[in-house]
Design an enzyme around this catalytic site. Structure first.
Site, PDB file in Angstrom:
ATOM      1  CE  LYS A 179      -1.927   3.014   2.146  1.00  0.00           C
ATOM      2  NZ  LYS A 179      -1.665   4.361   1.590  1.00  0.00           N
ATOM      3  N   PRO A 180       1.018   1.877  -1.165  1.00  0.00           N
ATOM      4  CG  PRO A 180       1.127   2.569  -3.363  1.00  0.00           C
ATOM      5  CD  PRO A 180       0.478   1.615  -2.533  1.00  0.00           C
ATOM      6  CB  ALA A 235       1.095   9.649  14.748  1.00  0.00           C
ATOM      7  CG  LEU A 248       0.506 -12.431  19.118  1.00  0.00           C
ATOM      8  CD1 LEU A 248       0.092 -13.882  19.653  1.00  0.00           C
ATOM      9  CD2 LEU A 248       1.714 -11.845  19.751  1.00  0.00           C
ATOM     10  CD  GLU A 254      13.364   1.524   9.078  1.00  0.00           C
ATOM     11  OE1 GLU A 254      13.877   2.553   9.642  1.00  0.00           O
ATOM     12  OE2 GLU A 254      14.109   0.232   9.262  1.00  0.00           O
ATOM     13  N   GLY A 256       9.334   8.359  12.205  1.00  0.00           N
ATOM     14  CA  GLY A 256      10.076   9.791  12.009  1.00  0.00           C
ATOM     15  C   GLY A 256      11.293   9.857  12.694  1.00  0.00           C
ATOM     16  CB  CYS A 288      12.962   9.507   7.668  1.00  0.00           C
ATOM     17  SG  CYS A 288      14.030   8.640   6.646  1.00  0.00           S
ATOM     18  CD  GLU A 386       9.442  13.486  11.005  1.00  0.00           C
ATOM     19  OE1 GLU A 386       8.455  12.925  11.239  1.00  0.00           O
ATOM     20  OE2 GLU A 386      10.302  12.835  10.390  1.00  0.00           O
ATOM     21  CE  LYS A 456      15.903   9.054  22.029  1.00  0.00           C
ATOM     22  NZ  LYS A 456      16.339  10.207  22.762  1.00  0.00           N
ATOM     23  N   GLY A 459      11.391   3.896  15.958  1.00  0.00           N
ATOM     24  CA  GLY A 459      11.021   2.769  15.395  1.00  0.00           C
ATOM     25  C   GLY A 459      12.128   1.657  15.909  1.00  0.00           C
TER      26      GLY A 459
END
Ligand code: NAD
Length: 483
Positions: A179-180, A235, A248, A254, A256, A288, A386, A456, A459
């Protein structure tokens, strides 16, 4: 490239297919703000069709059962086709994202080529091992693909970030539903064609365009997905992590970043200025691993801010199709508005706008002038959050300990930078920075062989390097009785 009106469908099970609902969404050229076409607006029903195609390809198709060497041949053909179609892909990426064409060809397209070449080589190394035990057994391990990968990617480097998932996932024998990003779907759809042309079997890669809230959410929650590979904001990353926890399944996050770039008093000033500017204008700051927080040793601070005030406005900004352009438009008007809000907040927090600080009115595009803001307090949310645009904050520091403390003071931990001519200091500080990747004496020297990822709120998990193959395989132990 002459672009006719772009009309694209979803790619599911090796076929182009409209969204089941018939809904469509506009594609906008960020350099003019005009609609240049539409793509299918996929929803949960389309995700369900795509997962089912990927499941069938995984359970019954040839791809997971091919040897690594056979898959490598196909991946090398993908790299060849990317080279052959490099100009077209670069122009498509530039059109969709507003990226300068001078960046798209050497960075976006060529990095993607290198990803396929690199993972084609590693596909042939997916060996298990034998294990000695005191029992009368023959024990060995197998590295197996995970199954159906749900890949969700952001708008800023569509080709690179989609294929940093696809290339290792394919090398390991997985099948994929991609899903781009809502705003920038075009090269993902073109890749589907190139992958098929290279010999990737039907159903192995499926592309569903659509919104994050609908198609993305459905992919995260689909019970047929065996692994989530997510790149995007912190978020939304939290939503992805909780969906992965509920089902599970393993997940790569990956997220911000908000990197600090530390300029020590002993730095080569010219090189440090170059790294500082590259760190926040590269990809119009929509990166990023950008370095939007510049920390400068106090004795250099005023001089450095003065140099930036003179140099930054000379960086060429404008039409992304012009090969001399360095800063293009932002990818959408929504992103420009967010930058405007941050700059207004910076002024309210006592920041001094050294240059920029406003939109550039050009051709109706989503342009924002590169902006340097000095003297903000560290607790300002302009420093802490960010921004994801061409904005640099500059703060002074008094000693190494304070530089490290300031660098580590945000919630994020993706990248960091050190500009110094003192080798011992470079290694000492690199070890203390809370970041997944540290650049020394330049910025953004990335390569598919070198793992990247965050700590942190940036990710967990790593892309690139052999580490990415680990993220798309699992180990099975087979223990054979010798009695
Ligand atoms: P985003 O989080 O808004 O969107 C990323 C993807 O998630 C898109 O495909 C979007 O459609 C999807 N999405 C949105 N809401 C969703 C939901 N509720 N459920 C499922 N999917 C959903 O991010 P963006 O604005 O496209 O990209 C910018 C962000 O990505 C920045 O924070 C940037 O730092 C981060 N980023 C991180 C890396 C990295 O490697 N760490 C690389 C590039 C960008």
């Amino acid at each position: 490239m002459t672009i006719d009106k772009i009309e694209r469908e979803l790619y599911i099970g090796g076929r182009w297919t409209p969204a089941q609902s018939g809904a469509r969404v506009d594609v906008i050229d960020p350099s003019t703000g005009t609609v240049i076409g539409t793509v299918a607006d996929g929803d949960a029903a389309d995700i369900d069709r795509a997962v089912s195609a990927a499941r069938t390809a995984f359970d019954d198709g040839p791809w997971p059962r091919m040897s690594g060497r056979e898959r490598a041949r196909v991946l090398n053909r993908v790299a060849e086709l990317l080279r052959k179609n490099a100009q077209e892909l670069a122009e498509l990426e530039s059109l969709d994202v507003g990226k300068p064409i001078g960046l798209c060809l050497p960075v976006d397209v060529m990095t993607t080529v290198e990803q396929y070449e690199y993972y084609a080589a590693l596909a042939q190394t997916l060996d298990g091992s034998t294990r000695e035990t005191p029992l009368k057994t023959f024990a060995y391990t197998r590295r197996e693909p995970l199954g159906v990968v749900g890949a969700i990617t952001p708008f800023n480097f569509p080709l690179i970030l989609s294929n940093s998932k696809l290339a290792p996932a394919l090398a390991a024998g997985n099948t994929i539903v991609h899903k781009p990003a809502d705003d920038t779907p075009l090269t993902a759809l073109r890749m589907a064609e190139l992958l098929a042309e290279a010999g990737v079997p039907d159903g192995v890669v499926n592309v569903v365009t659509g919104s994050g809230a609908v198609a993305g959410d459905a992919l995260l929650r689909h019970p047929g997905v065996d692994k989530i590979a997510f790149t995007g904001s912190t978020a939304v990353g939290r939503l992805a992590a909780s969906a992965a926890a509920a089902s599970l399944v393993p997940v790569t996050m990956e997220l911000g970043g908000n990197a600090a770039n530390i300029v020590f008093e002993d730095a080569d000033v010219d090189k440090a200025v170059g790294a500082a500017i590259k760190g926040f204008v590269f990809n119009t700051g929509q990166f990023c691993m950008a370095g939007p927080r510049l920390l400068v040793a106090r004795p250099l601070y005023d001089v450095f801010v003065g140099i930036l005030a003179d140099a930054v406005p000379t960086v060429p900004i404008g039409d992304p199709r012009d090969s001399k352009t360095v800063i293009g438009p932002m990818a959408s008007d929504r992103h420009v508005r967010k930058v405007e809000e941050f700059v207004a907040l910076a002024k309210a927090d006592g920041g001094r706008v050294v240059c920029g600080g406003e939109r550039l009115d050009l051709d109706g595009g989503f342009y924002y002038k590169p902006t340097v803001i000095a003297d903000l307090p560290n607790e300002s949310s302009v420093v802490q959050e960010e921004i994801f645009g061409p904005v640099l904050t500059v703060q002074p520091f008094d000693d190494e300990a304070e530089a490290i403390a300031l660098a580590n003071s945000t919630a994020y931990g993706l990248a960091a930078g050190i500009q110094t001519s003192n080798l011992a200091r470079a290694h000492r500080v690199a070890a203390r920075l809370e970041a997944g990747i540290v650049f020394v004496n330049d910025w953004a020297m990335l390569d598919p062989a070198v793992p990247f990822g965050g700590v942190k709120a940036s990710g967990y998990g790593r892309e690139y390097g052999p580490e990415a193959l680990d993220a798309y395989t699992r180990t099975k132990s087979v223990i054979v009785s010798l009695d």
